[in-house]
Design a protein around this motif. Structure first.
Motif, PDB file in Angstrom:
ATOM      1  N   HIS A 153       0.839  -1.189   0.000  1.00  0.00           N
ATOM      2  CA  HIS A 153       0.000   0.000   0.000  1.00  0.00           C
ATOM      3  C   HIS A 153       0.879   1.246   0.000  1.00  0.00           C
ATOM      4  CE1 HIS A 153      -2.747  -3.123   1.498  1.00  0.00           C
ATOM      5  NE2 HIS A 153      -3.699  -2.388   0.950  1.00  0.00           N
ATOM      6  N   GLU A 154       0.370   2.298  -0.649  1.00  0.00           N
ATOM      7  CA  GLU A 154       1.104   3.544  -0.771  1.00  0.00           C
ATOM      8  C   GLU A 154       0.138   4.708  -0.588  1.00  0.00           C
ATOM      9  OE1 GLU A 154       4.484   5.179  -3.826  1.00  0.00           O
ATOM     10  OE2 GLU A 154       2.600   4.484  -4.694  1.00  0.00           O
ATOM     11  N   LEU A 155       0.617   5.784   0.014  1.00  0.00           N
ATOM     12  CA  LEU A 155      -0.225   6.956   0.211  1.00  0.00           C
ATOM     13  C   LEU A 155      -0.808   7.437  -1.113  1.00  0.00           C
ATOM     14  CD1 LEU A 155       1.675   9.192   2.807  1.00  0.00           C
ATOM     15  CD2 LEU A 155      -0.668   8.344   3.018  1.00  0.00           C
ATOM     16  N   SER A 156      -2.107   7.683  -1.131  1.00  0.00           N
ATOM     17  CA  SER A 156      -2.724   8.246  -2.326  1.00  0.00           C
ATOM     18  C   SER A 156      -2.316   9.706  -2.505  1.00  0.00           C
ATOM     19  CB  SER A 156      -4.245   8.134  -2.230  1.00  0.00           C
ATOM     20  OG  SER A 156      -4.876   8.846  -3.260  1.00  0.00           O
ATOM     21  N   ASP A 157      -2.193  10.438  -1.410  1.00  0.00           N
ATOM     22  CA  ASP A 157      -1.799  11.848  -1.452  1.00  0.00           C
ATOM     23  C   ASP A 157      -0.282  11.927  -1.574  1.00  0.00           C
ATOM     24  OD1 ASP A 157      -1.265  14.525  -1.084  1.00  0.00           O
ATOM     25  OD2 ASP A 157      -2.723  14.788   0.531  1.00  0.00           O
ATOM     26  N   ALA A 158       0.207  12.066  -2.819  1.00  0.00           N
ATOM     27  CA  ALA A 158       1.646  12.055  -3.070  1.00  0.00           C
ATOM     28  C   ALA A 158       2.348  13.247  -2.431  1.00  0.00           C
ATOM     29  CB  ALA A 158       1.911  12.030  -4.577  1.00  0.00           C
ATOM     30  N   GLY A 159       1.714  14.412  -2.447  1.00  0.00           N
ATOM     31  CA  GLY A 159       2.327  15.589  -1.851  1.00  0.00           C
ATOM     32  C   GLY A 159       2.555  15.423  -0.358  1.00  0.00           C
ATOM     33  N   TYR A 160       1.592  14.826   0.330  1.00  0.00           N
ATOM     34  CA  TYR A 160       1.747  14.564   1.763  1.00  0.00           C
ATOM     35  C   TYR A 160       2.872  13.567   2.004  1.00  0.00           C
ATOM     36  CZ  TYR A 160       0.556  12.930   6.473  1.00  0.00           C
ATOM     37  OH  TYR A 160       0.604  12.567   7.799  1.00  0.00           O
ATOM     38  N   GLY A 161       2.963  12.549   1.139  1.00  0.00           N
ATOM     39  CA  GLY A 161       4.047  11.585   1.266  1.00  0.00           C
ATOM     40  C   GLY A 161       5.417  12.228   1.092  1.00  0.00           C
ATOM     41  N   GLU A 162       5.542  13.138   0.122  1.00  0.00           N
ATOM     42  CA  GLU A 162       6.809  13.842  -0.081  1.00  0.00           C
ATOM     43  C   GLU A 162       7.175  14.676   1.139  1.00  0.00           C
ATOM     44  OE1 GLU A 162       6.556  16.197  -3.573  1.00  0.00           O
ATOM     45  OE2 GLU A 162       6.336  14.488  -4.941  1.00  0.00           O
ATOM     46  N   THR A 163       6.199  15.318   1.750  1.00  0.00           N
ATOM     47  CA  THR A 163       6.466  16.119   2.944  1.00  0.00           C
ATOM     48  C   THR A 163       6.974  15.242   4.077  1.00  0.00           C
ATOM     49  OG1 THR A 163       4.749  17.693   2.298  1.00  0.00           O
ATOM     50  CG2 THR A 163       5.463  17.739   4.588  1.00  0.00           C
ATOM     51  N   LEU A 164       6.374  14.061   4.257  1.00  0.00           N
ATOM     52  CA  LEU A 164       6.834  13.145   5.305  1.00  0.00           C
ATOM     53  C   LEU A 164       8.272  12.711   5.052  1.00  0.00           C
ATOM     54  CD1 LEU A 164       3.696  10.837   5.788  1.00  0.00           C
ATOM     55  CD2 LEU A 164       4.494  12.650   7.319  1.00  0.00           C
ATOM     56  N   LEU A 165       8.601  12.397   3.813  1.00  0.00           N
ATOM     57  CA  LEU A 165       9.960  11.939   3.505  1.00  0.00           C
ATOM     58  C   LEU A 165      10.973  13.067   3.684  1.00  0.00           C
ATOM     59  CD1 LEU A 165       9.259   9.725   0.353  1.00  0.00           C
ATOM     60  CD2 LEU A 165       9.734   8.968   2.691  1.00  0.00           C
ATOM     61  N   ARG A 166      10.642  14.278   3.256  1.00  0.00           N
ATOM     62  CA  ARG A 166      11.557  15.409   3.444  1.00  0.00           C
ATOM     63  C   ARG A 166      11.767  15.705   4.922  1.00  0.00           C
ATOM     64  NH1 ARG A 166       8.479  18.010  -0.574  1.00  0.00           N
ATOM     65  NH2 ARG A 166       7.682  19.448   1.016  1.00  0.00           N
TER      66      ARG A 166
END
Length: 330
Positions: A289-302
């Motif tokens: 499973h992967e986050l549908s909200d890609a922008g939110y995922g990028e923020t978490l990784l940064r």
């Protein structure tokens, strides 16, 4: 002395002052108007938006213009965005949660080219968000505008194919056929199987089709601080959920509304749980499973990389609780 000039002259006179040329007075040449649409089209759309805000959930007709994308690919959302965007805005465009899909990338590129406004993938930094079929995971605030693309604005279409009759039902607030359709699902399947576009009652008056957003996203419209506009270019209809407006999914008193079950699932890239996830089938029949909200995922990784970037508050907390206590049954 007749014809004498009175008054004083300040500063030295160095010679005759020449009038500015037409080229100096004119704006720099450009091949399009600001935001592509002509001014009359933008004014009409803005008036339509005001009417829609004044009547929450009511479908307001407008003269849908031609834009350089095909009908059914977000022309309604694009027109609403172009009518509202200004030089001070920051725009985010997403397609089912993704910022880099073909649809999202092309619309973002077009809006930026026609207006010169900056774009972002961070929902908390955007003033204007155009979305296809998703509401961001992070809570949107006052002053932000969410524009949802809508393929079919009529929630009664499945139970009443005659649009004239459907409009009369809206006028009478007669939604018995919708309730009957939900009851039939409950009797036939044991639960209400309606997924995307789940009908919701706005401000206790009009039932809307909240775009094909998942059930997970419908509660996010309730008492939201931001303005939500839903625009259907092909059907030439626009309706709105103003800030701090009640939005209630249709539900029976003894059958509570439930969102998609994300218990026991986590994003393979970020580890985020109790967020809306896309299923990624794997060989052998298993799934990730992967986050549908890609922008939110990028923020978490940064945020993990530098420790300074922090995501905004989300509608669903890490235990799955909705941010409005008591709104959803647990």
């Amino acid at each position: 002395m007749t014809g004498a000039v009175t008054g004083t002259v300040t500063g030295p006179v160095t010679g005759p002052v020449s009038a500015p040329t037409l080229a100096e007075l004119a704006h720099p040449p450009q091949d399009h108007t600001y935001a592509f649409l002509d001014e009359s089209a933008k004014r009409e759309l803005r008036r339509t938006v005001l009417r829609a805000i004044a009547l929450p959930g009511h479908q307001v007709p407008y003269a849908s213009r031609e834009v350089p994308i095909a009908r059914g690919w977000g022309t309604g959302g694009l027109q609403a965005t172009l009518a509202l965007v200004g030089p001070q805005d920051t725009v985010k465009v997403i397609d089912q949660g993704a910022d880099d899909s073909v649809n999202a990338a092309n619309l973002r590129r077009f809006i930026a080219r026609m207006t010169g406004v900056p774009t972002t993938t961070d929902a908390t930094q955007a003033t204007l968000i155009q979305s296809r079929h998703r509401v961001p995971e992070e809570v949107l605030g006052a002053g932000q505008v969410l524009v949802l693309q809508v393929p079919d604005p009529e929630p009664l279409r499945a139970v009443e194919s005659d649009l004239s009759a459907a409009r009369q039902l809206h006028a009478d607030a007669d939604y018995g056929l919708l309730w009957l359709g939900l009851f039939e699902q409950l009797i036939r399947y044991g639960w209400i199987i309606q997924g995307a576009s789940y009908p919701a009652l706005v401000h206790g008056r009009y039932v809307i089709s909240p775009s094909p957003i998942p059930r997970w996203d419908v509660p996010k419209l309730h008492q939201a601080a931001h303005l939500t506009l839903l625009s259907a270019g092909r059907e030439k209809r626009l309706y709105a959920v103003p800030p701090y407006t009640d939005v209630r999914p249709l539900q029976f008193d003894d059958v509570p509304y439930r969102v998609e079950d994300m218990n026991g699932k986590a994003c393979v890239r970020t580890g985020a749980a109790h967020k809306f996830l896309n299923e990624l089938p794997q060989e052998g029949g298993s799934s990730l499973h992967e986050l549908s909200d890609a922008g939110y995922g990028e923020t978490l990784l940064r945020g993990r990389e530098d420790g300074q970037v922090r995501p905004g508050a989300t509608y669903y907390d890490d235990e799955g609780g909705f941010y409005h206590d008591g709104y959803l049954a647990r």
